[in-house]
Design a protein around this motif. Structure first.
Motif, short mmCIF file in Angstrom:
data_model
loop_
_atom_site.label_atom_id
_atom_site.label_comp_id
_atom_site.label_asym_id
_atom_site.label_seq_id
_atom_site.Cartn_x
_atom_site.Cartn_y
_atom_site.Cartn_z
N LEU A 59 -4.69 5.92 0.46
CA LEU A 59 -3.94 6.94 -0.26
C LEU A 59 -4.22 8.28 0.40
O LEU A 59 -5.35 8.79 0.36
N CYS A 60 -3.19 8.87 1.02
CA CYS A 60 -3.38 10.10 1.80
C CYS A 60 -2.85 11.34 1.10
O CYS A 60 -3.22 12.46 1.48
N ALA A 61 -2.00 11.18 0.12
CA ALA A 61 -1.49 12.34 -0.63
C ALA A 61 -0.84 11.84 -1.91
O ALA A 61 -0.28 10.73 -1.94
N THR A 62 -0.89 12.64 -2.94
CA THR A 62 -0.24 12.24 -4.20
C THR A 62 0.12 13.46 -5.03
O THR A 62 -0.55 14.50 -4.98
N GLU A 63 1.19 13.34 -5.75
CA GLU A 63 1.57 14.27 -6.82
C GLU A 63 1.56 13.43 -8.09
O GLU A 63 2.34 12.47 -8.22
N GLY A 64 0.66 13.71 -9.01
CA GLY A 64 0.66 13.01 -10.28
C GLY A 64 -0.54 12.12 -10.51
O GLY A 64 -1.01 12.00 -11.64
N LEU A 65 -1.08 11.46 -9.47
CA LEU A 65 -2.30 10.69 -9.64
C LEU A 65 -3.50 11.63 -9.49
O LEU A 65 -3.36 12.79 -9.12
N LYS A 66 -4.69 11.12 -9.78
CA LYS A 66 -5.89 11.94 -9.72
C LYS A 66 -6.17 12.37 -8.28
O LYS A 66 -6.23 11.53 -7.38
N ALA A 67 -6.36 13.67 -8.07
CA ALA A 67 -6.58 14.20 -6.73
C ALA A 67 -7.84 13.63 -6.09
O ALA A 67 -7.92 13.48 -4.86
N ALA A 68 -8.83 13.27 -6.90
CA ALA A 68 -10.09 12.74 -6.36
C ALA A 68 -9.90 11.39 -5.66
O ALA A 68 -10.76 10.96 -4.89
N HIS A 71 -7.81 9.77 -0.13
CA HIS A 71 -8.73 9.37 0.95
C HIS A 71 -9.91 8.56 0.43
O HIS A 71 -10.85 8.28 1.18
N LYS A 72 -9.86 8.18 -0.85
CA LYS A 72 -10.90 7.30 -1.41
C LYS A 72 -10.32 5.93 -1.74
O LYS A 72 -10.98 4.91 -1.56
N THR A 73 -9.09 5.92 -2.25
CA THR A 73 -8.46 4.66 -2.65
C THR A 73 -7.90 3.95 -1.42
O THR A 73 -7.09 4.52 -0.67
N ARG A 74 -8.33 2.72 -1.22
CA ARG A 74 -7.85 1.91 -0.10
C ARG A 74 -7.55 0.49 -0.58
O ARG A 74 -8.11 0.03 -1.57
N MET A 75 -6.66 -0.18 0.13
CA MET A 75 -6.34 -1.57 -0.22
C MET A 75 -5.91 -2.31 1.04
O MET A 75 -5.46 -1.71 2.02
N ARG A 76 -6.08 -3.61 0.99
CA ARG A 76 -5.70 -4.46 2.11
C ARG A 76 -4.20 -4.75 2.05
O ARG A 76 -3.58 -4.69 0.99
N VAL A 77 -3.63 -5.08 3.18
CA VAL A 77 -2.24 -5.51 3.22
C VAL A 77 -2.09 -6.75 2.34
O VAL A 77 -2.88 -7.69 2.44
N GLY A 78 -1.10 -6.72 1.43
CA GLY A 78 -0.88 -7.83 0.51
C GLY A 78 -1.59 -7.66 -0.82
O GLY A 78 -1.36 -8.42 -1.76
N GLU A 79 -2.44 -6.64 -0.92
CA GLU A 79 -3.22 -6.41 -2.14
C GLU A 79 -2.51 -5.37 -3.01
O GLU A 79 -2.21 -4.26 -2.57
N GLY A 80 -2.25 -5.72 -4.26
CA GLY A 80 -1.55 -4.82 -5.16
C GLY A 80 -0.09 -4.67 -4.77
O GLY A 80 0.39 -5.23 -3.78
N LYS A 101 4.08 -9.17 -10.47
CA LYS A 101 3.24 -10.06 -9.67
C LYS A 101 2.44 -9.26 -8.64
O LYS A 101 2.98 -8.44 -7.92
N GLY A 102 1.12 -9.51 -8.61
CA GLY A 102 0.28 -8.87 -7.61
C GLY A 102 -0.25 -7.51 -8.01
O GLY A 102 -0.98 -6.88 -7.23
N PHE A 103 0.07 -7.02 -9.21
CA PHE A 103 -0.39 -5.69 -9.62
C PHE A 103 -1.91 -5.64 -9.60
O PHE A 103 -2.60 -6.57 -10.04
N ARG A 104 -2.44 -4.55 -9.04
CA ARG A 104 -3.88 -4.36 -9.03
C ARG A 104 -4.21 -3.04 -9.72
O ARG A 104 -3.67 -2.00 -9.35
N TYR A 105 -5.07 -3.08 -10.72
CA TYR A 105 -5.43 -1.88 -11.48
C TYR A 105 -6.52 -1.12 -10.71
O TYR A 105 -7.57 -1.67 -10.38
N MET A 106 -6.26 0.15 -10.43
CA MET A 106 -7.23 1.00 -9.74
C MET A 106 -7.54 2.19 -10.65
O MET A 106 -6.80 3.17 -10.68
N PRO A 107 -8.62 2.10 -11.43
CA PRO A 107 -8.90 3.12 -12.46
C PRO A 107 -9.10 4.52 -11.88
O PRO A 107 -8.85 5.51 -12.58
N GLU A 108 -9.55 4.63 -10.61
CA GLU A 108 -9.82 5.95 -10.05
C GLU A 108 -8.56 6.79 -9.87
O GLU A 108 -8.62 8.01 -9.69
N THR A 109 -7.36 6.14 -9.90
CA THR A 109 -6.11 6.88 -9.66
C THR A 109 -5.49 7.40 -10.96
O THR A 109 -4.68 8.33 -10.92
#
Length: 750
Positions: A59-68, A71-80, A101-109
C-alpha cells in the motif's frame, strides 16, 4: 455512453495531468492523486498498491484508509481481493467485500467499514505494476461506466509509473526501468558477455497519455489505422512469394486491422480522455493479459497477432519506427522476443550477446548464435518489457542468467569472471599449435563445429585440426526459397578453400523438428524431435538431397570430400542415402566433371538404435560421429528443450558412459573411425572422460578447443580410466564427483 460520464472522465484525467505537472516528490504526487480520484469517483476511499517485488504488493498511498498503514500493509499476489486483482489482471467489483471470495481482513487499514470494493489492475503491455482500488460505505456494485473510467485512470497511472513520475521513498515507488532485474532462462549458447541493450524492436514510449481534444485524437487514430490497413494489404499483395503460414498471419493482421470492435473500443478510450497512443496501448494491454490465461494455442497465436499489429499501429502514430535515430552501442546485447536466422545474421559478429523471450536450444536463432559463437539466453520472460536501449546488461550463457541494470557489486564480480576467461584464453593461445597429447602419450584429435563462412577464420586461431561438423542447413534457413545448386557449390568450395586442406565433414541438410525452412510447409506433429526430420526428410525429398550432393561433389573439384548423413536410425537409411551419393558420383563422372580425390561417407549416431545396427553397417561406413545432444536426450528420455528435465541427467552418468563404451568397442572391432560431436565434447571434464574410455576425436565450438587441449595435455588417461572404473564398481550414479576430486588432488582448477 452519456456525455456527462465522458465529460467527468476527461475532467478527472485533466486534473491528474495537472497534478503530475506540479513539483513534488513521488509520495506527495501519489497522495494528491488518491484524493483526486476519490473526489471524482465520489467514494470515501481510493488506494494505490504497487509491486515491491515480483510477488509482493505494498500500500503506497491512500485517501480514506488509516495513514499509518501506508508502506506497512503488504500482501502476496493472490492474497485478499487486491492480490486476486493482481493475479488475474481482471477487475473485481462487489457490493459486499467482506463476503467476497478471498477477502482478507487487515485491521491496520480500518477498511472494515467499507462495503463496496472496485479494484482494477495497473498494468502496461502485460507488465503488472500494481492495483488501483476505490471503496465506499454504501453497499453497491459500481456501474460499467465507473469500472471503465477507473481502468482508464489505471492506464494513465501505469504510463506515469513507467516514466518515473512516482520516484520516492519506498522501493515500490521506483520506476520499472530504473530497477535492477535478474532473469533466469535457458542456455542457448554458452559464453559470457557484458554490454548495453539494443532492442531488435525498439519499445514505443508514450509520453502523452492524456489528450484534451478527443475529435482530433480520433482523427489521428483513424488515419493511422487506414495507413496500417494499406501496409497490410500491400504485404498481402505479394502473397505469391510467401508461404501459407506467413500468409495466414497476414490474413489475421488484416482481419484485426479491419475489426470495427477494435477501432470502436479505442475510440471510446479516446472519448474518455486518453490520447490515441494510450488508447492503442490500453487495448494492447488487455490482449496481453488475455494471452496469459488462454489455454488454446490457436487463440494465443491470434492474440499475439493483435499484439504485433498494435505495435505497428503505435509506430505509425508516434513515428518511433525501426529507424529511431538511436545509435547501436559499441558493445550491443541484442534483446528480442524472437528473431529469424536471416535477421540475426544481418547483425553478424557485432553482437556481444543475445537474449530472447522465446526460442529453444535447437531454434534457428540458437543455431546461428552457436555458429557466430555469441552467448545466447533463451526464454527470459518479460525482458523486452523491462529493457530499454542503452541499459547496462550482463549475459551469462553458461548459467542461463541475465542481469539488467546490475548493481555495482554484481557487475564487478561478473567483469572479474570475464577477465579471468580472457586471461585463460591467452594461456590457451600458447598451446594453439601444439598437439592435444596426454601425459601417457595418447594423441586426441580436436576439431571444430561450423556453419558459416565467418566460422572458418577460427580454424586457424583455435588450433583445431579440421571441421568435424559443417552444418549445411543455415544456407537453407536464411533464404525465402530453395538455394540454387550453383550457389551451394560455390559456397562449399569457399569453405574447402578456407580450410587450407584440413578435413571438413559436411553434414547434409538437417531440418525438421524445430528447424523449419521458411518455404517448407510446417508439419503438425505431436513430437517433432521424434518426427519427420533430417535423413527422413532427405530420403522423402530426394530431389533436394540429390541437388545438395551434386553441389558438394562439384565444390570438391578433385579435392577430398567428407559427407555425413544426420539422424540415421537404422542401417537401411544409411545404405539408401549412401546409394544416392554413389549414383551422383557416377552421374558427375559421365558428365565429364572431376570427381573428389577421396570420398568419406559417414553417419551421425544420434539414436540408441544405431548403436545396435548389424556389423555390416560399421564395416560399410567410413566413420561415425556421435551427435551427443540428440543421443543424450533419447538415451535418458529427457527433452533437451525442457528445462525441468534436461539438466536432471548427467553426461558423465555411469550408464551413459557404459553405452558410449559399447559404441567405442564396436567401432574398434571394425576399424571404423569414431568421433564425438556436440556441446559436451567442448567441456573439458567431459572431454577427458570421453578420451579415457577410448574416443580419439572430438568436435566442439572453436572457443572450447583451448580449454579442452589444456586439460588433456596435463592428464594421464590411465589414471582417469582407473577412476571411472572405481566409480562404476562402487555403484556411483555419475563419475563426475570422483573425477573432480582427482583434479583437486592435482591442484587443477575445477
Amino acid at each position: 455512453m452519456p456525455d456527462r460520464t465522458e465529460s467527468e472522465s476527461r475532467k478527472l484525467l485533466r486534473r491528474l495531468r495537472d497534478t503530475l505537472a506540479e513539483p513534488g516528490k513521488g509520495q506527495e504526487r501519489l497522495d494528491r492523486i488518491t484524493h483526486i480520484i476519490a473526489d471524482s469517483m465520489r467514494t470515501e476511499v481510493c488506494s494505490i498498491y504497487l509491486f515491491r517485488d515480483a510477488e509482493t504488493l505494498e500500500l503506497c498511498a491512500t485517501e480514506g484508509l488509516k495513514a499509518a498503514a501506508v508502506h506497512k500493509t503488504r500482501m502476496r499476489v493472490g492474497e485478499g481481493l487486491v492480490g486476486r486483482v493482481a493475479q488475474s489482471a481482471q477487475p473485481i467489483n462487489t457490493g459486499n467485500a467482506p463476503a467476497a471470495k478471498g477477502f482478507r481482513y487487515m485491521p491496520e487499514t480500518g477498511e472494515e467499514v467499507y462495503s463496496s470494493f472496485l479494484g482494477v489492475p495497473i498494468q502496461r503491455l502485460g507488465e503488472r505494476l500494481g492495483v488501483l482500488v476505490v471503496q465506499s460505505k454504501e453497499a453497491r456494485e459500481f456501474s460499467g461506466d465507473e469500472v471503465y473510467a477507473l481502468e482508464v485512470v489505471a492506464m494513465v497511472l501505469a504510463e506515469m509509473t513507467e516514466l518515473g513520475a512516482f520516484i520516492g521513498e519506498g522501493a515500490a515507488l521506483s520506476p520499472l526501468h530504473q530497477r535492477t532485474a535478474m532473469f533466469r532462462g535457458g542456455v542457448g549458447q554458452e559464453g559470457v558477455a557484458a554490454g548495453h541493450v539494443w532492442l531488435h524492436e525498439p519499445r514505443v514510449v508514450v509520453t502523452n497519455p492524456i489528450a484534451d481534444d478527443p475529435v482530433s485524437e480520433q482523427a489521428r487514430l483513424r488515419a493511422a489505422v487506414d495507413a496500417l490497413r494499406v501496409s497490410v494489404n500491400d504485404m498481402l499483395s505479394s502473397a505469391d512469394t510467401i508461404d501459407g503460414e506467413q500468409k495466414d498471419v497476414l490474413e489475421a493482421y488484416r482481419m484485426f486491422a479491419n475489426s470495427r470492435g477494435w477501432l470502436r473500443r479505442m475510440e471510446e478510450d479516446i472519448a474518455r480522455g486518453l490520447s490515441a497512443e494510450a488508447a492503442v496501448e490500453k487495448e494492447q494491454s488487455t490482449a496481453r493479459a488475455r494471452l496469459q490465461t488462454v489455454p488454446d494455442a490457436y487463440l494465443r497465436e491470434r492474440l499475439h497477432d493483435l499484439d504485433d499489429l498494435s505495435n505497428r499501429l503505435l509506430r505509425i502514430l508516434t513515428g518511433q519506427g525501426q529507424d529511431t535515430g538511436a545509435e547501436m552501442p559499441p558493445d550491443p546485447i541484442l534483446i528480442a522476443r524472437n528473431i529469424g536466422p536471416g535477421e540475426l545474421l544481418a547483425y553478424g559478429r557485432s553482437l556481444k550477446g543475445i537474449v530472447l523471450e522465446e526460442g529453444s536450444v535447437g531454434s534457428h536463432a540458437a543455431i546461428v548464435a552457436r555458429a557466430l559463437a555469441i552467448p545466447l539466453v533463451i526464454n527470459a520472460e518479460r525482458i523486452t518489457t523491462e529493457a530499454l536501449n542503452g541499459d547496462a546488461i550482463l549475459v551469462d550463457g553458461e548459467q542461463g542468467v541475465v542481469h539488467l541494470r546490475p548493481e555495482d557489486t554484481v557487475a564487478a564480480a561478473f567483469n572479474d569472471k570475464i577477465a579471468m576467461q580472457a586471461k585463460a584464453q591467452e594461456r590457451y593461445s600458447s598451446i594453439r599449435d601444439k598437439p592435444a597429447e596426454t601425459r601417457c602419450g595418447t594423441r586426441i584429435s580436436l576439431h571444430m563445429n561450423a556453419g558459416l563462412m565467418a566460422d572458418l577464420p577460427s580454424l586457424e586461431g583455435s588450433g583445431a585440426e579440421g571441421v568435424g561438423l559443417f552444418r549445411t542447413e543455415l544456407q537453407f534457413l536464411v533464404r525465402n526459397k530453395v538455394p540454387r545448386r550453383a550457389e551451394l557449390a560455390a559456397l562449399y568450395a569457399r569453405v574447402l578453400d578456407a580450410s587450407g586442406g584440413r578435413r571438413v565433414a559436411f553434414r547434409t541438410l538437417d531440418i525438421g523438428s524445430d528447424k523449419v525452412l521458411p518455404y517448407m510447409k510446417r508439419e503438425d506433429e505431436p513430437n517433432p524431435a521424434l518426427g519427420w526430420r533430417a535423413i527422413r526428410v532427405g530420403l522423402d525429398k530426394v530431389g533436394v538431397m540429390r541437388m545438395q550432393l551434386q553441389a558438394l561433389i562439384r565444390a570438391a573439384n578433385g579435392r577430398p570430400l567428407t559427407v555425413m548423413f544426420p539422424f540415421v536410425a537404422q542401417f537401411e537409411e544409411f545404405t539408401a542415402a549412401r546409394d544416392h551419393l554413389m549414383r551422383e558420383l557416377d552421374r558427375e563422372e559421365k558428365l565429364g566433371r572431376p570427381l573428389p580425390e577421396k570420398v568419406e561417407i559417414g553417419a551421425m549416431l544420434e539414436t540408441p538404435s544405431l548403436a545396435y545396427a548389424p556389423r555390416q553397417f560399421f564395416e560399410l561406413t567410413d566413420f561415425i560421429s556421435i551427435g551427443g545432444n540428440d543421443l543424450k536426450q533419447f538415451f535418458f528420455a529427457a527433452d533437451r528443450e525442457n528445462e525441468r528435465v534436461r539438466r536432471r541427467y548427467d553426461t558423465l552418468n555411469v550408464s551413459f558412459l557404459t553405452f558410449l563404451e559399447q559404441i567405442v568397442k564396436r567401432c574398434g572391432d571394425t576399424g571404423t573411425h569414431l568421433s564425438f560431436c556436440g556441446e559436451d565434447a567442448g567441456r573439458p571434464i567431459e572431454a577427458l572422460c570421453f578420451a579415457a574410455i577410448g574416443m580419439r576425436t572430438l568436435s566442439m565450438r572453436p572457443a572450447s578447443v583451448g580449454p579442452v587441449k589444456h586439460l588433456l595435455r596435463k592428464s594421464d588417461l590411465r589414471e582417469a580410466r582407473a577412476i571411472i572404473e572405481t566409480a562404476r564398481e562402487r555403484g556411483d550414479q555419475s563419475v563426475r564427483p570422483a573425477i573432480m576430486d582427482w583434479m583437486r588432488s592435482q591442484n587443477w582448477a575445477v
